[in-house]
Design a protein around this motif. Structure first.
Motif, PDB file in Angstrom:
ATOM      1  N   UNK A  54      26.021  45.723  34.832  1.00 21.64           N
ATOM      2  CA  UNK A  54      27.363  45.727  34.241  1.00 21.64           C
ATOM      3  C   UNK A  54      27.919  47.143  34.362  1.00 21.64           C
ATOM      4  N   UNK A  55      29.109  47.251  34.950  1.00 22.50           N
ATOM      5  CA  UNK A  55      29.802  48.540  34.991  1.00 22.50           C
ATOM      6  C   UNK A  55      30.506  48.732  33.652  1.00 22.50           C
ATOM      7  N   UNK A 102      33.580  46.755  29.270  1.00 27.07           N
ATOM      8  CA  UNK A 102      33.210  46.187  30.572  1.00 27.07           C
ATOM      9  C   UNK A 102      34.315  46.483  31.588  1.00 27.07           C
ATOM     10  N   UNK A 103      33.969  47.229  32.637  1.00 25.49           N
ATOM     11  CA  UNK A 103      34.938  47.544  33.690  1.00 25.49           C
ATOM     12  C   UNK A 103      34.463  47.006  35.041  1.00 25.49           C
ATOM     13  N   UNK A 104      33.556  46.016  35.003  1.00 26.62           N
ATOM     14  CA  UNK A 104      32.959  45.491  36.230  1.00 26.62           C
ATOM     15  C   UNK A 104      34.020  44.977  37.196  1.00 26.62           C
ATOM     16  N   UNK A 105      34.968  44.180  36.703  1.00 29.95           N
ATOM     17  CA  UNK A 105      35.990  43.606  37.586  1.00 29.95           C
ATOM     18  C   UNK A 105      36.877  44.691  38.174  1.00 29.95           C
ATOM     19  N   UNK A 106      37.197  45.697  37.370  1.00 35.47           N
ATOM     20  CA  UNK A 106      38.032  46.783  37.876  1.00 35.47           C
ATOM     21  C   UNK A 106      37.313  47.545  38.985  1.00 35.47           C
ATOM     22  N   UNK A 107      36.016  47.821  38.771  1.00 31.39           N
ATOM     23  CA  UNK A 107      35.243  48.555  39.773  1.00 31.39           C
ATOM     24  C   UNK A 107      35.122  47.737  41.058  1.00 31.39           C
ATOM     25  N   UNK A 108      34.912  46.430  40.927  1.00 34.08           N
ATOM     26  CA  UNK A 108      34.844  45.572  42.116  1.00 34.08           C
ATOM     27  C   UNK A 108      36.162  45.586  42.882  1.00 34.08           C
ATOM     28  N   UNK A 109      37.251  45.514  42.142  1.00 32.54           N
ATOM     29  CA  UNK A 109      38.566  45.536  42.796  1.00 32.54           C
ATOM     30  C   UNK A 109      38.786  46.866  43.519  1.00 32.54           C
ATOM     31  N   UNK A 122      36.429  48.820  44.721  1.00 31.75           N
ATOM     32  CA  UNK A 122      35.544  48.852  45.884  1.00 31.75           C
ATOM     33  C   UNK A 122      36.135  48.026  47.029  1.00 31.75           C
ATOM     34  N   UNK A 123      36.698  46.865  46.690  1.00 31.14           N
ATOM     35  CA  UNK A 123      37.323  46.025  47.709  1.00 31.14           C
ATOM     36  C   UNK A 123      38.504  46.746  48.345  1.00 31.14           C
ATOM     37  N   UNK A 124      39.329  47.371  47.511  1.00 35.16           N
ATOM     38  CA  UNK A 124      40.483  48.106  48.016  1.00 35.16           C
ATOM     39  C   UNK A 124      40.042  49.268  48.907  1.00 35.16           C
ATOM     40  N   UNK A 125      38.973  49.950  48.497  1.00 30.99           N
ATOM     41  CA  UNK A 125      38.453  51.064  49.287  1.00 30.99           C
ATOM     42  C   UNK A 125      37.969  50.581  50.655  1.00 30.99           C
ATOM     43  N   UNK A 126      37.270  49.443  50.667  1.00 27.67           N
ATOM     44  CA  UNK A 126      36.792  48.879  51.932  1.00 27.67           C
ATOM     45  C   UNK A 126      37.960  48.487  52.831  1.00 27.67           C
ATOM     46  N   UNK A 127      38.995  47.894  52.229  1.00 34.25           N
ATOM     47  CA  UNK A 127      40.164  47.513  53.013  1.00 34.25           C
ATOM     48  C   UNK A 127      40.853  48.742  53.603  1.00 34.25           C
ATOM     49  N   UNK A 128      40.949  49.804  52.811  1.00 29.83           N
ATOM     50  CA  UNK A 128      41.568  51.038  53.302  1.00 29.83           C
ATOM     51  C   UNK A 128      40.761  51.625  54.456  1.00 29.83           C
ATOM     52  N   UNK A 129      39.421  51.551  54.343  1.00 30.60           N
ATOM     53  CA  UNK A 129      38.584  52.066  55.421  1.00 30.60           C
ATOM     54  C   UNK A 129      38.788  51.256  56.704  1.00 30.60           C
ATOM     55  N   UNK A 130      38.878  49.927  56.561  1.00 32.91           N
ATOM     56  CA  UNK A 130      39.099  49.082  57.733  1.00 32.91           C
ATOM     57  C   UNK A 130      40.423  49.414  58.402  1.00 32.91           C
ATOM     58  N   UNK A 131      41.459  49.615  57.574  1.00 32.74           N
ATOM     59  CA  UNK A 131      42.766  49.977  58.124  1.00 32.74           C
ATOM     60  C   UNK A 131      42.701  51.342  58.794  1.00 32.74           C
ATOM     61  N   UNK A 132      42.037  52.282  58.122  1.00 28.14           N
ATOM     62  CA  UNK A 132      41.971  53.646  58.643  1.00 28.14           C
ATOM     63  C   UNK A 132      41.256  53.699  59.987  1.00 28.14           C
ATOM     64  N   UNK A 133      40.183  52.905  60.128  1.00 28.68           N
ATOM     65  CA  UNK A 133      39.372  52.964  61.339  1.00 28.68           C
ATOM     66  C   UNK A 133      39.852  52.007  62.431  1.00 28.68           C
ATOM     67  N   UNK A 134      40.866  51.202  62.118  1.00 33.16           N
ATOM     68  CA  UNK A 134      41.350  50.232  63.095  1.00 33.16           C
ATOM     69  C   UNK A 134      41.945  50.933  64.316  1.00 33.16           C
ATOM     70  N   UNK A 135      41.708  50.345  65.493  1.00 37.25           N
ATOM     71  CA  UNK A 135      42.321  50.870  66.715  1.00 37.25           C
ATOM     72  C   UNK A 135      43.799  50.481  66.798  1.00 37.25           C
ATOM     73  N   UNK A 136      44.198  49.461  66.030  1.00 39.58           N
ATOM     74  CA  UNK A 136      45.610  49.083  65.994  1.00 39.58           C
ATOM     75  C   UNK A 136      46.393  50.089  65.158  1.00 39.58           C
ATOM     76  N   UNK A 137      47.560  50.506  65.638  1.00 42.40           N
ATOM     77  CA  UNK A 137      48.381  51.417  64.832  1.00 42.40           C
ATOM     78  C   UNK A 137      48.905  50.684  63.584  1.00 42.40           C
ATOM     79  N   UNK A 138      48.619  51.230  62.417  1.00 38.37           N
ATOM     80  CA  UNK A 138      49.082  50.654  61.154  1.00 38.37           C
ATOM     81  C   UNK A 138      49.623  51.788  60.294  1.00 38.37           C
ATOM     82  N   UNK A 139      50.903  51.695  59.949  1.00 36.65           N
ATOM     83  CA  UNK A 139      51.436  52.697  59.030  1.00 36.65           C
ATOM     84  C   UNK A 139      52.361  52.029  58.020  1.00 36.65           C
ATOM     85  N   UNK A 140      52.519  52.688  56.895  1.00 38.25           N
ATOM     86  CA  UNK A 140      53.364  52.191  55.809  1.00 38.25           C
ATOM     87  C   UNK A 140      54.474  53.204  55.585  1.00 38.25           C
ATOM     88  N   UNK A 141      55.692  52.695  55.423  1.00 40.88           N
ATOM     89  CA  UNK A 141      56.803  53.610  55.209  1.00 40.88           C
ATOM     90  C   UNK A 141      57.724  53.113  54.099  1.00 40.88           C
TER      91      UNK A 141
END
Length: 222
Positions: A99-100, A124-131, A133-152
Motif C-alpha cells: 500500500x502506498x 492511502x495514495x496507491x491509486x494516485x501513485x499508480x496514475x 506511474x502510468x502518466x510517466x510511462x506514457x510520457x516516456x513513450x511519447x518522448x522516445x517515439x520516432x514520430x514527431x509529437x508536440x503540444x502547443x
C-alpha cells in the motif's frame, strides 16, 4: 446570575474520539519502541488488521523488510520533537499486498512536555501513485517515439517537443518550447486556421496535411 456554560460538542472528548475513530484515514499511535497503542477503524480498513489483532504488537507488522530502518529514523525525529508531514512510503496489508501511503507523524507529550508516544495519520495514495506511474510511462513513450509529437497552446506556444520532432525539424526542445509552432515551422495550412480550430473544438480532432519548414530550410509535408 451568570449563565451556565457547556463545552462545545466539537471540542468534547467524546466528539474528538469519534472523529478519530471513524475518519477514513488510518490513525495510529505507538510508543517510542514502536508498539501499537491505538488503532482506529480507518487503520483497520487500510491495513486489514483489527485493533484486537494489532494493539500491543510492533508496528513492524505492517512494514516491508526494507523499511524497518526508515521507521526507526522517523521515530528518532519524533523523539526530537519534529513533526513529519506528508512523508510518502510503503506499508503492507494483512493479506500481503503493498500500500502506498502518505504519513503525517506527530509527537505525543505528557504533562511535563516529554515525548512519550507517536501519533501517525496514514492516507492511502496507491491509486494516485499508480496514475502518476502510468502518466510517466506514457510520457516516456511519447518522448522516445520516432514520430514527431508536440503540444502547443494558442497563447503560450509550444509546450512539449519530443525527440521525433528534434530529428524531423532540427530544433532542440529548448529552441522550440515557448515559440509559436506556426511561426517556428512557417506552417502552411490547407484551410484557414480559424476553421481548423473550430472543427477541433466541435469534433475533438482534426486530420489533414500541413507544410512545414525545418531549421535547415527544407520543406516537409506532414
Amino acid at each position: 446570575m451568570p449563565q451556565d456554560t457547556f463545552p462545545s460538542p466539537e471540542t468534547s472528548p467524546a466528539f474528538l474520539a469519534a472523529l478519530v475513530e471513524y475518519t477514513d484515514d488510518g490513525v495510529v499511535s505507538t510508543d517510542l519502541s514502536g508498539k501499537v497503542r491505538t488503532w482506529n477503524k480507518g487503520a483497520e480498513r487500510l491495513f486489514g488488521y483489527s485493533s484486537e489483532e494489532i494493539v500491543g504488537q510492533p508496528i513492524s507488522r505492517i512494514l516491508p523488510p526494507d523499511r524497518l530502518e526508515e521507521e526507526t529514523a522517523l521515530i528518532e525525529q519524533i523523539k526530537a520533537g519534529t513533526r513529519v508531514q506528508q512523508f510518502e512510503s510503503v506499508r503492507v496489508h494483512k493479506d500481503g499486498h503493498a500500500i502506498q501511503v502518505s504519513l503525517t507523524m506527530s509527537p505525543i507529550v505528557d504533562a511535563h512536555g516529554q515525548v512519550v508516544a507517536v501519533s501517525t495519520i496514514a492516507r492511502d495514495i496507491t491509486e494516485r501513485v499508480r496514475a502518476e506511474e502510468t502518466l510517466h510511462q506514457q510520457r516516456q513513450l511519447i518522448e522516445l517515439s520516432h514520430d514527431p509529437i508536440f503540444c502547443w497552446d494558442t497563447r503560450r506556444g509550444i509546450l512539449s517537443w519530443n525527440r521525433g520532432c528534434e530529428h524531423l525539424y532540427g530544433y532542440t526542445r529548448a529552441e522550440a518550447v515557448g515559440h509559436s509552432s506556426h511561426a517556428l515551422l512557417d506552417t502552411a495550412f490547407p484551410r484557414p486556421l480559424e476553421t481548423i480550430l473550430a472543427e477541433l473544438e466541435t469534433t475533438g480532432s482534426w486530420s489533414g496535411e500541413l507544410r512545414h519548414r525545418t531549421k535547415s530550410g527544407r520543406e516537409v509535408l506532414v
